[in-house]
Motif scaffolding. Structure first.
Motif, PDB file in Angstrom:
ATOM      1  N   UNK A   1       0.805  -1.231  -0.006  1.00 37.33           N
ATOM      2  CA  UNK A   1      -0.047   0.011   0.161  1.00 37.33           C
ATOM      3  C   UNK A   1       0.955   1.305  -0.049  1.00 37.33           C
ATOM      4  N   UNK A   2       1.923   1.080   0.762  1.00 35.06           N
ATOM      5  CA  UNK A   2       2.993   2.497   0.970  1.00 35.06           C
ATOM      6  C   UNK A   2       3.404   2.587  -0.484  1.00 35.06           C
ATOM      7  N   UNK A   3       3.924   1.624  -1.327  1.00 31.45           N
ATOM      8  CA  UNK A   3       4.582   1.902  -2.366  1.00 31.45           C
ATOM      9  C   UNK A   3       3.570   2.476  -3.402  1.00 31.45           C
ATOM     10  N   UNK A   4       2.158   1.626  -3.528  1.00 28.59           N
ATOM     11  CA  UNK A   4       1.151   2.274  -4.256  1.00 28.59           C
ATOM     12  C   UNK A   4       1.107   3.862  -4.034  1.00 28.59           C
ATOM     13  N   UNK A   5       0.929   4.259  -2.630  1.00 25.19           N
ATOM     14  CA  UNK A   5       0.618   5.527  -2.372  1.00 25.19           C
ATOM     15  C   UNK A   5       1.872   6.626  -2.973  1.00 25.19           C
ATOM     16  N   UNK A   6       2.823   6.022  -2.766  1.00 26.14           N
ATOM     17  CA  UNK A   6       4.128   6.878  -2.898  1.00 26.14           C
ATOM     18  C   UNK A   6       4.358   6.877  -4.514  1.00 26.14           C
ATOM     19  N   UNK A   7       4.231   5.767  -5.203  1.00 26.48           N
ATOM     20  CA  UNK A   7       4.536   6.075  -6.628  1.00 26.48           C
ATOM     21  C   UNK A   7       3.204   7.047  -7.441  1.00 26.48           C
ATOM     22  N   UNK A   8       2.264   7.053  -6.513  1.00 29.83           N
ATOM     23  CA  UNK A   8       0.946   7.944  -7.116  1.00 29.83           C
ATOM     24  C   UNK A   8       1.291   9.306  -6.895  1.00 29.83           C
ATOM     25  N   UNK A   9       1.441   9.479  -5.653  1.00 27.95           N
ATOM     26  CA  UNK A   9       1.574  10.952  -4.968  1.00 27.95           C
ATOM     27  C   UNK A   9       2.861  11.476  -4.486  1.00 27.95           C
ATOM     28  N   UNK A  10       3.811  10.588  -4.213  1.00 24.57           N
ATOM     29  CA  UNK A  10       5.040  11.413  -3.818  1.00 24.57           C
ATOM     30  C   UNK A  10       6.225  10.483  -4.348  1.00 24.57           C
ATOM     31  N   UNK A  11       6.203  10.320  -5.810  1.00 26.99           N
ATOM     32  CA  UNK A  11       7.229   9.648  -6.508  1.00 26.99           C
ATOM     33  C   UNK A  11       8.766  10.124  -6.073  1.00 26.99           C
ATOM     34  N   UNK A  12       9.092  11.300  -5.831  1.00 22.84           N
ATOM     35  CA  UNK A  12      10.448  11.674  -5.166  1.00 22.84           C
ATOM     36  C   UNK A  12      10.953  10.865  -3.928  1.00 22.84           C
ATOM     37  N   UNK A  13       9.856  10.161  -3.107  1.00 25.64           N
ATOM     38  CA  UNK A  13      10.363   9.514  -1.960  1.00 25.64           C
ATOM     39  C   UNK A  13      11.119   8.268  -2.501  1.00 25.64           C
TER      40      UNK A  13
END
Ligand code: AMP
Ligand code: MN
Ligand code: MN
Ligand code: MN
Length: 288
Positions: A46-58
């Motif tokens: 879930x964390x990867x899904x959220x990061x790639x969608x909304x915070x790809x720089x992370x």
């Protein structure tokens, strides 16, 4: 560059979902985040899904915090950069989860003898799909049984040697180090001064962790003072361990915040020294 290598979600005893944790990382301008839930890696997808969608720089590091037993102490070993598809790691964590379930039943029995009835169902409800922890029982005592604070719940009932303490059959440190490393990760001794042990025992712990092949120790985390920090850094240097740092974030609070505990050391080598961090790589040369 802001690096936080220790954090929790609702998949163990954190209060934010993986997606909410990623949003918090963005708010707090954390560039590199490791999610290290207790004995589970289920929150990472879930964390990867959220990061790639909304915070790809992370840069999101796959992690876990494994409970182990060493003498009478419960020692936490963080695994960083683990391969979550590794079958040996998955089996190991499944066993940890089984032990958590069995321990929860015993904790509830002991709490019932203290007059607190029905805590298992309530703690399970708080844990949801996540791993059940003593922190969930602490919340139950605070919310339903007039125990004033989470700290008091541990001090009076759930802490080592107290009335509802249960000695879990956790594996030893070497087993945790091994399973992390065979899954491609680095093994990090978590929050070394939080085990309520004397300096002599602490030296022994770090020595044995190092002898077991451990890679790194956290040297910056909440609840430290300058003296303890200097002492810890000197033992870590002595054993040539890498240095890690993290907020051990569970929920936003007065004393805890994501990204708060940053490593500042000219002498220790960071655990991430050879990671290919894409964000502002050049700043890695500066003391962080
Ligand atoms: P467990 O892994 O189930 O033994 O639960 C341990 C967790 O409880 C830790 O990771 C902390 O989040 C929390 N915890 C431990 N000691 C305390 C304390 N004195 N006050 C508040 N929370 C605590
Ligand atoms: Mn915790
Ligand atoms: Mn811990
Ligand atoms: Mn933790």
């Amino acid at each position: 560059m802001k690096i936080d290598l220790h954090s929790h979600t609702t998949f163990s005893d954190g209060r934010l979902t993986p997606a909410e944790l990623i949003q918090r990382a963005q708010t707090m301008q954390v560039d590199v985040l490791a999610i290290t839930d207790h004995d589970t890696i289920y929150g990472l997808a879930d964390a990867h899904a959220e990061a790639s969608k909304h915070y790809p720089a992370l840069t999101l590091i796959d992690g876990v915090e494994i409970s182990t037993r060493w003498h009478s102490f419960e020692i936490h070993i963080v695994g960083l950069n683990i391969d979550t598809a590794d079958p040996v790691l998955q089996r190991f964590l499944a066993e940890q989860q089984q032990k958590r379930e069995e321990r929860a039943v015993k904790i509830a029995d002991k709490l019932a003898k203290c007059g607190f009835v029905g805590t298992l169902e309530r703690a399970r409800r708080y844990a949801g799909v996540g791993q059940i922890t003593r922190a969930h029982f602490a919340r139950v005592l605070v919310d339903n049984f007039q125990v004033p604070t989470l700290e008091k719940a541990f001090k009076l009932y759930l802490g080592k040697g107290k009335r509802a303490a249960v000695k879990a059959e956790w594996p030893d440190i070497a087993a945790a180090v091994k399973v992390i490393q065979q899954a491609g990760g680095r093994a990090v001794l978590a929050h070394p001064i939080h085990y309520d042990m004397s300096t002599k025992w602490l030296r022994r712990l770090i020595g044995e962790f190092s002898a077991s092949g451990g890679d790194a120790a956290e040297v910056v985390f909440p609840g430290m003072n300058a003296d303890k920090q200097a002492f810890l850094q000197s033992i870590v240097a002595e054993h040539e361990l890498l240095a890690s740092a993290g907020s051990d974030f569970h929920f936003p609070g007065r004393w805890t915040e994501l990204g708060r505990c940053q490593l500042k050391s000219d002498t220790l080598t960071p655990v991430w020294h050879d990671w290919h961090l894409s964000v502002r790589q050049s700043s890695l040369k500066d003391p962080v």
